[in-house]
Design a protein around this motif. Structure first.
Motif, mmCIF file in Angstrom:
data_model
loop_
_atom_site.group_PDB
_atom_site.id
_atom_site.type_symbol
_atom_site.label_atom_id
_atom_site.label_comp_id
_atom_site.label_asym_id
_atom_site.label_seq_id
_atom_site.Cartn_x
_atom_site.Cartn_y
_atom_site.Cartn_z
ATOM 1 N N SER A 1 18.053 52.716 25.911
ATOM 2 C CA SER A 1 17.243 51.540 26.564
ATOM 3 C C SER A 1 16.230 50.992 25.388
ATOM 4 O O SER A 1 16.098 49.783 25.451
ATOM 5 N N LYS A 2 16.279 51.473 24.169
ATOM 6 C CA LYS A 2 15.370 50.956 23.213
ATOM 7 C C LYS A 2 16.434 49.888 22.414
ATOM 8 O O LYS A 2 16.037 49.170 21.792
ATOM 9 N N PHE A 3 17.719 50.071 22.551
ATOM 10 C CA PHE A 3 18.644 48.922 21.839
ATOM 11 C C PHE A 3 19.111 48.119 22.967
ATOM 12 O O PHE A 3 19.224 46.857 22.535
ATOM 13 N N ARG A 4 19.419 48.382 24.426
ATOM 14 C CA ARG A 4 19.595 47.331 25.386
ATOM 15 C C ARG A 4 19.105 47.922 26.543
ATOM 16 O O ARG A 4 19.709 48.751 27.190
ATOM 17 N N ILE A 5 17.983 47.279 27.020
ATOM 18 C CA ILE A 5 17.153 47.861 28.220
ATOM 19 C C ILE A 5 18.290 47.781 29.364
ATOM 20 O O ILE A 5 18.186 48.648 30.193
ATOM 21 N N GLU A 6 18.958 46.635 29.194
ATOM 22 C CA GLU A 6 19.809 46.647 30.441
ATOM 23 C C GLU A 6 20.835 47.677 30.617
ATOM 24 O O GLU A 6 21.768 47.949 31.625
ATOM 25 N N TRP A 7 21.124 48.433 29.576
ATOM 26 C CA TRP A 7 22.222 49.546 29.702
ATOM 27 C C TRP A 7 21.592 50.953 30.325
ATOM 28 O O TRP A 7 22.220 51.935 30.305
ATOM 29 N N PHE A 8 20.172 51.086 30.005
ATOM 30 C CA PHE A 8 19.593 52.141 30.423
ATOM 31 C C PHE A 8 19.984 52.825 32.072
ATOM 32 O O PHE A 8 20.441 53.761 32.197
ATOM 33 N N PHE A 9 19.770 51.733 33.071
ATOM 34 C CA PHE A 9 20.112 52.232 34.336
ATOM 35 C C PHE A 9 21.728 52.594 34.461
ATOM 36 O O PHE A 9 21.933 53.559 35.027
ATOM 37 N N PRO A 10 22.645 51.859 33.799
ATOM 38 C CA PRO A 10 24.031 52.213 33.782
ATOM 39 C C PRO A 10 24.430 53.662 33.314
ATOM 40 O O PRO A 10 24.865 54.682 33.679
ATOM 41 N N ALA A 11 23.617 53.835 32.148
ATOM 42 C CA ALA A 11 23.681 55.151 31.414
ATOM 43 C C ALA A 11 23.233 56.169 32.338
ATOM 44 O O ALA A 11 23.720 57.186 32.523
ATOM 45 N N MET A 12 22.010 56.046 33.078
ATOM 46 C CA MET A 12 21.603 57.070 33.939
ATOM 47 C C MET A 12 22.721 57.229 35.161
ATOM 48 O O MET A 12 22.783 58.428 35.794
ATOM 49 N N LEU A 13 23.174 56.238 35.745
ATOM 50 C CA LEU A 13 24.296 56.146 36.666
ATOM 51 C C LEU A 13 25.337 57.213 36.432
ATOM 52 O O LEU A 13 25.831 58.041 37.011
ATOM 53 N N LEU A 14 25.936 57.134 35.093
ATOM 54 C CA LEU A 14 26.735 58.123 34.441
ATOM 55 C C LEU A 14 26.284 59.301 34.607
ATOM 56 O O LEU A 14 27.309 60.341 34.788
ATOM 57 N N HIS B 1 8.392 43.889 39.463
ATOM 58 C CA HIS B 1 7.167 43.531 39.279
ATOM 59 C C HIS B 1 6.240 43.701 38.153
ATOM 60 O O HIS B 1 5.246 43.020 38.115
ATOM 61 N N GLN B 2 6.861 44.532 37.226
ATOM 62 C CA GLN B 2 6.104 44.935 36.164
ATOM 63 C C GLN B 2 7.056 44.664 34.860
ATOM 64 O O GLN B 2 6.976 43.779 34.249
ATOM 65 N N SER B 3 7.628 45.896 34.622
ATOM 66 C CA SER B 3 8.596 45.487 33.220
ATOM 67 C C SER B 3 9.835 46.495 33.492
ATOM 68 O O SER B 3 9.549 47.632 34.042
ATOM 69 N N PRO B 4 10.863 46.307 32.958
ATOM 70 C CA PRO B 4 12.073 47.125 32.750
ATOM 71 C C PRO B 4 11.639 48.415 32.127
ATOM 72 O O PRO B 4 12.034 49.499 32.251
ATOM 73 N N GLN B 5 10.662 48.407 31.110
ATOM 74 C CA GLN B 5 10.283 49.392 30.462
ATOM 75 C C GLN B 5 9.556 50.569 31.134
ATOM 76 O O GLN B 5 9.754 51.628 31.130
ATOM 77 N N ARG B 6 8.676 49.938 31.909
ATOM 78 C CA ARG B 6 7.921 50.617 33.165
ATOM 79 C C ARG B 6 8.817 51.242 34.058
ATOM 80 O O ARG B 6 8.618 52.411 34.590
ATOM 81 N N ALA B 7 9.684 50.615 34.471
ATOM 82 C CA ALA B 7 10.938 51.300 35.201
ATOM 83 C C ALA B 7 11.556 52.251 34.936
ATOM 84 O O ALA B 7 12.042 53.302 35.694
ATOM 85 N N VAL B 8 11.806 52.444 33.550
ATOM 86 C CA VAL B 8 12.519 53.667 33.121
ATOM 87 C C VAL B 8 11.569 54.803 33.038
ATOM 88 O O VAL B 8 11.951 55.882 33.593
ATOM 89 N N ILE B 9 10.203 54.622 32.644
ATOM 90 C CA ILE B 9 9.362 55.622 32.970
ATOM 91 C C ILE B 9 9.192 56.010 34.552
ATOM 92 O O ILE B 9 9.353 57.105 34.778
ATOM 93 N N ALA B 10 9.343 55.150 35.326
ATOM 94 C CA ALA B 10 9.051 55.493 36.745
ATOM 95 C C ALA B 10 10.186 56.221 37.300
ATOM 96 O O ALA B 10 10.354 57.285 37.917
#
Length: 180
Positions: free
Chosen positions: A99-112, A37-46
Motif C-alpha cells: 500500500s505504501k508503493f501503490r495504494i490501489e494494490w492494497f485491496f487486491p493484495a488482501m483479496l489474495l 468519504h475519507q481516504s484510501p489510507q484510512r480505508a487500509v486501517i479500517a
C-alpha cells in the motif's frame, strides 16, 4: 476423529462459516466507504481493524443463530483454521508495504491473502464452495490490478464477493443446530 466427522462438527459449530464471511464482508464494505468519504489510507486501517473484529463478532452472530461457535475438543480442523489465521496475520505487513508503493494494490493484495485462507476452509468445512470463493477473490484481484482500479473498487469487490458467498452458504446450510 475421522475427517468427515470433523468437517461436520466445524459446519455445525460455525454455521458453515457463513457468519464469519458475512462479518468479513461488512469490514470490506466499511473500508470501501471510508476510501470514498475519507481516504484510501484510512480505508487500509479500517480493514485491519475490521479484520481484528471478524472473529469475535462472528462468534456472537453464530451464537445468535443458534450454533455453539465452538468445535468439539480434539477436532484437528480447529487447529488448521487457527493456522490459517497465523498465515493471514503474517501477510498483513506485506500488504501494508504494498500500500505504501501503490495504494490501489492494497485491496487486491488482501483479496489474495483472504483467498488463500478460503482455499484451506474448503478442507476445514468440507465444502467446495470455499474453492469457488477463493477463485473469485483471485480473479477479482487480477482484474483490479489489470484495470488499475481505484482502492474503493477493490474494497467493494471484496465486500460483494464475500456477501454473495455468505448468502449462498447460509441458504445451503440446513444443518441441525447443536446444543450450546
Amino acid at each position: 476423529m475421522e475427517i468427515a466427522v470433523a468437517q461436520q462438527d466445524m459446519r455445525d459449530a460455525y454455521f458453515g462459516g457463513a457468519p464469519g464471511m458475512l462479518v468479513s464482508s461488512t469490514a470490506w464494505l466499511t473500508a470501501a466507504l471510508i476510501a470514498i468519504h475519507q481516504s484510501p489510507q484510512r480505508a487500509v486501517i479500517a480493514l485491519f481493524i475490521g479484520g481484528i473484529l471478524i472473529h469475535p463478532v462472528s462468534m456472537v452472530l453464530t451464537k445468535l443463530l443458534g450454533r455453539s461457535s465452538r468445535h468439539s475438543p480434539g477436532n484437528p480442523l480447529g487447529l488448521l483454521a487457527l493456522e490459517t489465521t497465523i498465515w493471514l496475520i503474517a501477510c498483513l505487513p506485506l500488504a501494508y508495504v504494498v500500500s505504501k508503493f501503490r495504494i490501489e494494490w492494497f485491496f487486491p493484495a488482501m483479496l489474495l491473502v483472504i483467498a488463500g485462507r478460503y482455499f484451506v476452509f474448503a478442507s476445514v468445512f468440507g465444502s467446495r464452495i470455499f474453492w469457488a470463493c477463493g477463485a473469485a477473490l483471485v480473479a477479482a484481484a487480477y482484474v483490479l490490478v489489470k484495470l488499475q482500479a481505484p482502492p474503493e473498487v477493490g474494497a467493494f469487490a471484496g465486500a460483494a464477493i464475500e456477501a454473495l458467498f455468505s448468502a449462498t452458504i447460509f441458504a445451503r446450510s440446513r444443518l441441525p443446530a447443536r446444543a450450546t
